[in-house]
Scaffold this motif. Structure first.
Motif, PDB file in Angstrom:
ATOM      1  N   ILE A 408       0.844  -1.200   0.000  1.00 51.90           N
ATOM      2  CA  ILE A 408       0.000   0.000   0.000  1.00 51.90           C
ATOM      3  C   ILE A 408       0.880   1.252   0.000  1.00 51.90           C
ATOM      4  CG2 ILE A 408      -1.647   1.345   1.361  1.00 51.90           C
ATOM      5  CD1 ILE A 408      -2.872  -1.298   2.300  1.00 51.90           C
ATOM      6  N   ILE A 412       1.156   4.334  -2.811  1.00 46.08           N
ATOM      7  CA  ILE A 412       0.965   5.758  -2.489  1.00 46.08           C
ATOM      8  C   ILE A 412       2.148   6.587  -2.991  1.00 46.08           C
ATOM      9  CG2 ILE A 412       0.815   7.419  -0.587  1.00 46.08           C
ATOM     10  CD1 ILE A 412      -0.776   5.280   0.967  1.00 46.08           C
ATOM     11  N   THR A 427      -2.275   9.465   4.488  1.00 45.65           N
ATOM     12  CA  THR A 427      -3.332   8.485   4.749  1.00 45.65           C
ATOM     13  C   THR A 427      -4.396   9.054   5.690  1.00 45.65           C
ATOM     14  OG1 THR A 427      -2.027   7.506   6.542  1.00 45.65           O
ATOM     15  CG2 THR A 427      -1.840   6.486   4.363  1.00 45.65           C
ATOM     16  N   LEU A 432      -7.774   7.251   5.227  1.00 44.74           N
ATOM     17  CA  LEU A 432      -7.334   5.874   4.982  1.00 44.74           C
ATOM     18  C   LEU A 432      -6.710   5.230   6.224  1.00 44.74           C
ATOM     19  CD1 LEU A 432      -6.864   3.591   2.849  1.00 44.74           C
ATOM     20  CD2 LEU A 432      -4.704   4.739   2.273  1.00 44.74           C
ATOM     21  N   GLN A 458     -11.406   1.852  -0.541  1.00 43.77           N
ATOM     22  CA  GLN A 458     -10.000   1.866  -0.102  1.00 43.77           C
ATOM     23  C   GLN A 458      -9.069   2.127  -1.281  1.00 43.77           C
ATOM     24  OE1 GLN A 458     -10.020  -1.995   1.729  1.00 43.77           O
ATOM     25  NE2 GLN A 458     -10.420  -1.195   3.784  1.00 43.77           N
ATOM     26  N   ILE A 462      -6.459   5.267  -1.468  1.00 44.36           N
ATOM     27  CA  ILE A 462      -5.018   5.096  -1.720  1.00 44.36           C
ATOM     28  C   ILE A 462      -4.563   6.073  -2.792  1.00 44.36           C
ATOM     29  CG2 ILE A 462      -3.307   3.517  -2.710  1.00 44.36           C
ATOM     30  CD1 ILE A 462      -4.800   1.236  -1.268  1.00 44.36           C
ATOM     31  N   ARG A 466      -2.069   9.186  -2.712  1.00 47.04           N
ATOM     32  CA  ARG A 466      -0.998   9.311  -3.718  1.00 47.04           C
ATOM     33  C   ARG A 466      -0.904  10.751  -4.202  1.00 47.04           C
ATOM     34  NH1 ARG A 466      -1.951   5.675  -8.842  1.00 47.04           N
ATOM     35  NH2 ARG A 466      -1.534   4.014  -7.352  1.00 47.04           N
TER      36      ARG A 466
END
Length: 526
Positions: A408, A412, A427, A432, A458, A462, A466
């Protein structure tokens, strides 16, 4: 793709592989020659010479097959290195040319097409080289026995060399048909299997099986047609071989009876015939296959060329843009025309409109993924100064996020380790953090694209994170929160509008409170 490139990659290994193949070919003829001497020793009742020639023959057998095996190992290692280089060049080309490529076409090029060339061109070259030496060795050996045998063999050689030209064009068409059909088959799989869950839900498996079976059937037919042409080529060569073999044996019998050739030649002439006409047949077959790959090799060469990126100096990160007289035309004859408008630095704009009004298309034009048929897009910095934009610096959050089978955190940062320190904060702002806490491995959880171990919401979070860590001054969001619940969406939007980032947000189902967060709304209509 060519044997010249294969040579330049590693001349020493190339030459060793070919020389070992040739040494094996000479060894085969040496075995047949020693058989002749063995039978002459039997006729003379000379046991000592018979044993001597037999031992030499065994040694020759061992060296022959050792040479062939070593040649195969060295050659395959060399070819695999070459194919690896080609795959890298193809990947670089697809990455650098800036064009949109169907994943099925790229997969077909990197797998099926290279496999075809591996089998029909690169491997064929080694076999042809060995067979050419076999023909030369047989010719020299037969000349030492009787020159008329050599002349007869040369006549049949000419016939067999000419035969493949009769089927060269059909074979080339067959190979191209296999490549094109496989490309369409892969595209069909990609188009249908991506919605496998929906097909399961609506019990539409019959349609899926029917479509895939149809495309698979066409691929099967293309392969059968190619095999049919291969068989026709084999049949013509086998016919020429059988006729030549019979005539050569009759001529040998006549020469032995007339004391114009040694007696042992009766025993070995079959081996010489088999080696000679088998090699001629092989050169005809493999040579035909090599020539039939010409078009495919040219296509791959074109796809491997290094892309010349004419980069404009002093590219800057855009913070605002304006469009004027912008329109795009599609191949089906339809098109979209956009109103003139400007988005200033720091503005938070809601972009709305009915389906088909070009909202997502506008984003693709801004990102440079599509070319406008007329009009222009101008970009500005935060001081409203006209600039040459660095389009790669524009943040883009699509409705269907693109993720990779990595952690994950890596999804990102997009594999930029220098951004690792910003992940935790991003996040939280993307709502997140709570989701991450549910995973045993946290940010180091590897995303499984097949089993989908994360939800749609989700996935979008993400990608939102990013966009945060990459600090884009201009952020385009295309339904980027459609899979996230309204409460979380409100928090995310609240975080977004507090930044100085310019945001253009496409959405359909926002409540009044969400709409009021934005500075203004631009509505597109047909």
């Amino acid at each position: 793709m060519s044997w010249q490139e294969l040579f330049k990659l590693n001349p020493w290994r190339f030459c060793v592989g070919i020389l070992l193949q040739m040494l094996g070919a000479v060894g085969e003829i040496g075995v047949a020659y020693l058989l002749t001497l063995q039978f002459d020793a039997v006729r003379s009742r000379d046991l000592r010479m018979f044993v001597f020639w037999s031992v030499l023959q065994i040694i020759c057998y061992v060296l022959t097959y050792l040479s062939y095996n070593l040649a195969g190992i060295i050659w395959q290692k060399h070819v695999q290195n070459y194919l690896h280089l080609i795959r890298q060049e193809l990947t670089d080309h697809y990455f650098e040319d800036g064009k949109s490529h169907l994943s099925s076409s790229v997969q077909n090029r990197l797998t099926n097409d290279l496999t075809l060339l591996h089998n029909d061109y690169l491997n064929s070259f080694r076999y042809v080289a060995g067979m050419a030496i076999t023909i030369l060795s047989v010719a020299l050996t037969l000349f030492t026995f009787q020159w008329t045998l050599l002349i007869t063999c040369l006549v049949f050689a000419g016939v067999q060399i000419y035969l493949p030209k009769l089927l060269n064009k059909p074979l080339q068409k067959a190979i191209n048909r296999v490549s094109d059909t496989n490309k369409k088959y892969l595209q069909t799989l990609g188009d249908w299997l991506i919605g496998l869950s929906e097909i399961r839900r609506y019990l539409a498996s019959q349609k899926l099986f029917k479509v895939i079976a149809e495309k698979s059937g066409r691929l099967e037919i293309a392969n059968i047609q190619k095999q049919k042409v291969d068989q026709e080529l084999d049949y013509l060569n086998q016919l020429a071989y059988s006729v030549g073999d019979a005539l050569i044996f009759l001529l040998t019998g006549f020469l032995v009876v007339e004391h114009l050739a040694v007696f042992g030649l009766i025993a070995s002439i079959g081996n010489f015939n088999s080696a000679l006409f088998g090699s001629l047949q092989g050169i005809a077959n493999y040579g035909g296959r090599m020539r039939s790959t010409k078009k495919l090799r040219q296509e791959i060469l074109k796809s491997r060329k290094e892309v010349e990126n004419k980069k404009v100096a002093n590219l800057q990160q855009p913070a605002a843009f304006s469009i004027k007289n912008l329109a795009v035309a599609f191949a089906n004859g339809e098109g979209v025309t956009f109103p003139n408008f400007e988005v200033k630095a720091g503005e938070k704009v809601l972009l709305t409109g009915d389906s088909g009004t070009g909202k997502s298309t506008l984003f693709k034009l801004i990102l440079g993924e599509l070319q406008a048929s007329r009009g222009k897009i101008r970009f500005f910095d935060e001081n409203e100064k006209l600039i040459h934009p660095d389009l790669a610096a524009i943040g883009y959050l699509p409705q269907n996020p693109v993720l990779f089978p990595a952690t994950i955190a890596e999804n990102i940062t997009m594999f930029n380790a220098r951004l690792n320190g910003l992940v935790a904060s991003a996040t939280k702002k993307a709502q997140l953090a709570t989701d991450i806490a549910k995973f045993p491995n946290g940010l180091q959880t590897i995303i499984n694209l097949d089993k989908l171990n994360i939800s749609g919401g989700q996935r979008q979070k993400i990608v939102l994170a990013r966009g945060k860590v990459h600090h884009s001054k201009l952020l385009l969001i295309d339904e980027g929160t459609s899979a996230i619940d309204q409460k979380a969406t409100m928090k995310i939007l609240d975080q977004l509008v507090k930044t100085d980032t310019t945001i253009v947000f496409i959405a359909h189902n926002l409540n009044e409170g969400m709409r009021n967060i934005f500075d203004r709304e631009i509505h597109l209509s047909k």
